[in-house]
Design an enzyme around this catalytic site. Sequence first.
Site, PDB file in Angstrom:
ATOM      1  N   HIS A  73      45.254  -5.443   1.107  1.00  0.00           N
ATOM      2  CA  HIS A  73      45.391  -6.862   0.774  1.00  0.00           C
ATOM      3  C   HIS A  73      44.293  -7.301  -0.188  1.00  0.00           C
ATOM      4  CE1 HIS A  73      46.063 -11.232   1.850  1.00  0.00           C
ATOM      5  NE2 HIS A  73      44.814 -11.275   1.428  1.00  0.00           N
ATOM      6  N   GLU A  74      43.050  -7.020   0.164  1.00  0.00           N
ATOM      7  CA  GLU A  74      41.930  -7.468  -0.667  1.00  0.00           C
ATOM      8  C   GLU A  74      41.964  -6.797  -2.044  1.00  0.00           C
ATOM      9  OE1 GLU A  74      40.203  -9.949   0.043  1.00  0.00           O
ATOM     10  OE2 GLU A  74      40.659 -10.151   2.171  1.00  0.00           O
ATOM     11  N   HIS A  80      43.947  -8.691  -4.454  1.00  0.00           N
ATOM     12  CA  HIS A  80      43.254  -9.806  -5.110  1.00  0.00           C
ATOM     13  C   HIS A  80      42.484  -9.323  -6.343  1.00  0.00           C
ATOM     14  CE1 HIS A  80      44.233 -12.968  -2.347  1.00  0.00           C
ATOM     15  NE2 HIS A  80      43.666 -12.389  -1.317  1.00  0.00           N
ATOM     16  N   HIS A  85      44.915  -9.042  -9.055  1.00  0.00           N
ATOM     17  CA  HIS A  85      45.310 -10.359  -9.551  1.00  0.00           C
ATOM     18  C   HIS A  85      44.275 -10.865 -10.558  1.00  0.00           C
ATOM     19  CE1 HIS A  85      47.412 -14.378  -8.275  1.00  0.00           C
ATOM     20  NE2 HIS A  85      47.450 -14.182  -9.571  1.00  0.00           N
ATOM     21  N   GLU A 143      47.341 -16.329  -2.089  1.00  0.00           N
ATOM     22  CA  GLU A 143      47.440 -15.246  -1.114  1.00  0.00           C
ATOM     23  C   GLU A 143      48.769 -14.496  -1.200  1.00  0.00           C
ATOM     24  OE1 GLU A 143      45.073 -14.118   0.722  1.00  0.00           O
ATOM     25  OE2 GLU A 143      43.616 -15.693   0.304  1.00  0.00           O
ATOM     26  N   TYR A 183      48.078 -19.726   3.671  1.00  0.00           N
ATOM     27  CA  TYR A 183      48.384 -18.376   4.139  1.00  0.00           C
ATOM     28  C   TYR A 183      49.837 -18.288   4.618  1.00  0.00           C
ATOM     29  CZ  TYR A 183      43.565 -16.714   3.836  1.00  0.00           C
ATOM     30  OH  TYR A 183      42.338 -16.316   3.365  1.00  0.00           O
TER      31      TYR A 183
END
Length: 729
Positions: free
Chosen positions: A519-520, A523, A526, A548, A662
Amino acid sequence: MDTPNKPLCPCCFRAFSTSILQDGHSSNDSNKNGSFDFGSICGTCEPTKVERALATKASNSNNEEVVPPITWLLTPQEINETTQSILTSTKRNLDEIASIPLSKVTFENTVAKLMCPPNFKTNPQVAACKFLQHCSTDGQIREAASNAGKLFAKSRVEGRMRRDVYERVVAFSKTEECQLKLSDYERHFVMASLQDFERAGLALSSDDAVELQRLLEEDSRVCSEYGTNLGADTTKLFFRPEELRGCTEDFIRERLGMDVEGKCTISLKYPDIIPIGQTCEVADTRRLVSEAREGVNAYKNNLDLVAKGIQLRKQIATLLGYPSWAEYICTKRMSGSFQAVDDFLTNLQTKLERAGKDDYETLLQLKKDHCTKLGIDFDGKLNAWDTGFYGNELLKTKGVDSEKIREYFPLDHVVSTTMEIYQELLGLTFTELLQGTYWSWHKEVRCFHVKDTASDKSIGHFYLDLHPRQGKYGHAAIFHLVKHNSTHGAVDCMLCNLPASTEDKPSLLRHQNVVTFFHEFGHIMHGLCSEGIGNSTRLAKCPRDFVEAPSQMLENWCWQKSILERLSKNYQTGEELPATMLNDMIRAKHVNVAFGSLRQIYLSRLDLEIHSSHPPKSAEELQSLVDKLRPAITLVENPPGNNMLRTFGHLMNQYSASYYGYMWAEVLSADMFATRFETEGVMNPKVGMDYRKMVLAPGGTHNITDHLTKFLGRPPSNEAFLKSRGILK
């Protein structure tokens, strides 16, 4: 302070000669293989000289792609001086805009100067000044960096209050150049800048404008103090091994006798508290850890700071003509209004309540059976410190043994494979910089250069700092250190608190840690794949309630059979996750999901309630709210005196009145995954490139719903989300 000059010893000479004088391109085989560890230099013969050369390498290199474009600052004095220099340049930049006659404004002399101002992240030295507050091992550096962050925040507030600059942007917006000659992105930036000036209160009287600036600066100060209390916490709990019954032998052995003979030292960092919350059979131990994190003695005066912060934000909203901080925030999000968010959460809660109650009863029965087995009293309810433990026990009944699964997820393999997957999916190439060729704040930090595979064009860099230590940010997060500019790429950093390796065993991750890392890392992608270069307006950045969604969508990869086979590798045998364990894991993905979703709704509601038109006025009122709201939504009583607002850092930074994002983003992420990747292939490079160019690249420009509609081939829907939760069949 520099040590006296003396000849370099062999290890330091090697670091200096191969890594700096030759720019890291040494013919030494060990250096080529990346085995050299800069952290191993002796520290007695001019290490400052070596460190200084690395820290300033970006400004001295002829090849801007060699290292991230940050000239790092190594002393509090350097941070203070550079901060003041940036602030001076920022004011000069605004003064130059303000000096232009209204009839002479152009894109270049007005708007272009606002797109990448000195005090925003398009300037790499902003990161050099303020980032180390989150991760430096030196307390004085952290303090200086924290102060720099406050000063930059203050200067941004002051900049948005410059009526003379605003008037120039207004004048330019009416020119033929603006209306006919700008690109879509440039025109979007002009309109976004105008909106930001207007939302900053330029319609206010001079007295109200001064008061608004004071309130914004005070809120920034309060939030900074709150974050410092979290990061600087040194709480230690001590338990005998028998009080940690159920935790693994390795967990107990690694902590036994660290500070107290015969007892295990437990901090409030995730690698300590998560295993206890999920595997420790002793309820009193779980309760004590819970109280240490949320009880009356946790994190100094943080609850009072929350009370102060929400009152400041209510005053800010009132001055700007909004009934609440929540309304002020929601109107600039994808949601568009507080009412839309309220309806979204109410609708979702209604649909989840029945399944959530069923989940609660299942966990309660597990607790009853467990108490009978241990021969202890059953109190007839799930306590706050019970939910994680019995949630894990429920997974075991489905054939999912979290501790056994850890053996198949050694950190190094997960990291390297995750990066392979992202490179394949998004058409990128990562190259790790050799240690000793770049400066970093700790020897465990790794740095990577990112290029577009097809064009070989440099996109930027990212750092990985994965293990806990004193003074470091205590959660998992991505820090966008440097934004794209016309002169350099983006730089991102992942700060995590994943368990470190020991002498006996490599770092092993729970599957939820694997999901968090995946997940991180999304980012980071992105930040690197976003193509806009403007950073000084919120509308040139992704809306907080969408930010998110891309990473939440990518979590789905961690539940795909083909991907889990790649991500897993037993640390002893090298075998991938056995088919039986893998299939049991996938089948159990949505076990207890309604109960968990109700908790997310509670956190979202709590955020909105404290930022409502009538926010609580004191720590006591905050306590009453949590005591009432938690059981009403989650079905679990709040322990007396406990209050998660003491450690709920999201609400004391840019996520205030935005935590609902979220859940909002999860609906969008489910749609993106089901509609494109699940249908056309999770590793389909065409879909991956569509996702990169249509979703990640635009950033916050224009309407994010339009970007999603283009990617999906239709407007977004909540159907996939409801199906994934078992609400729709």
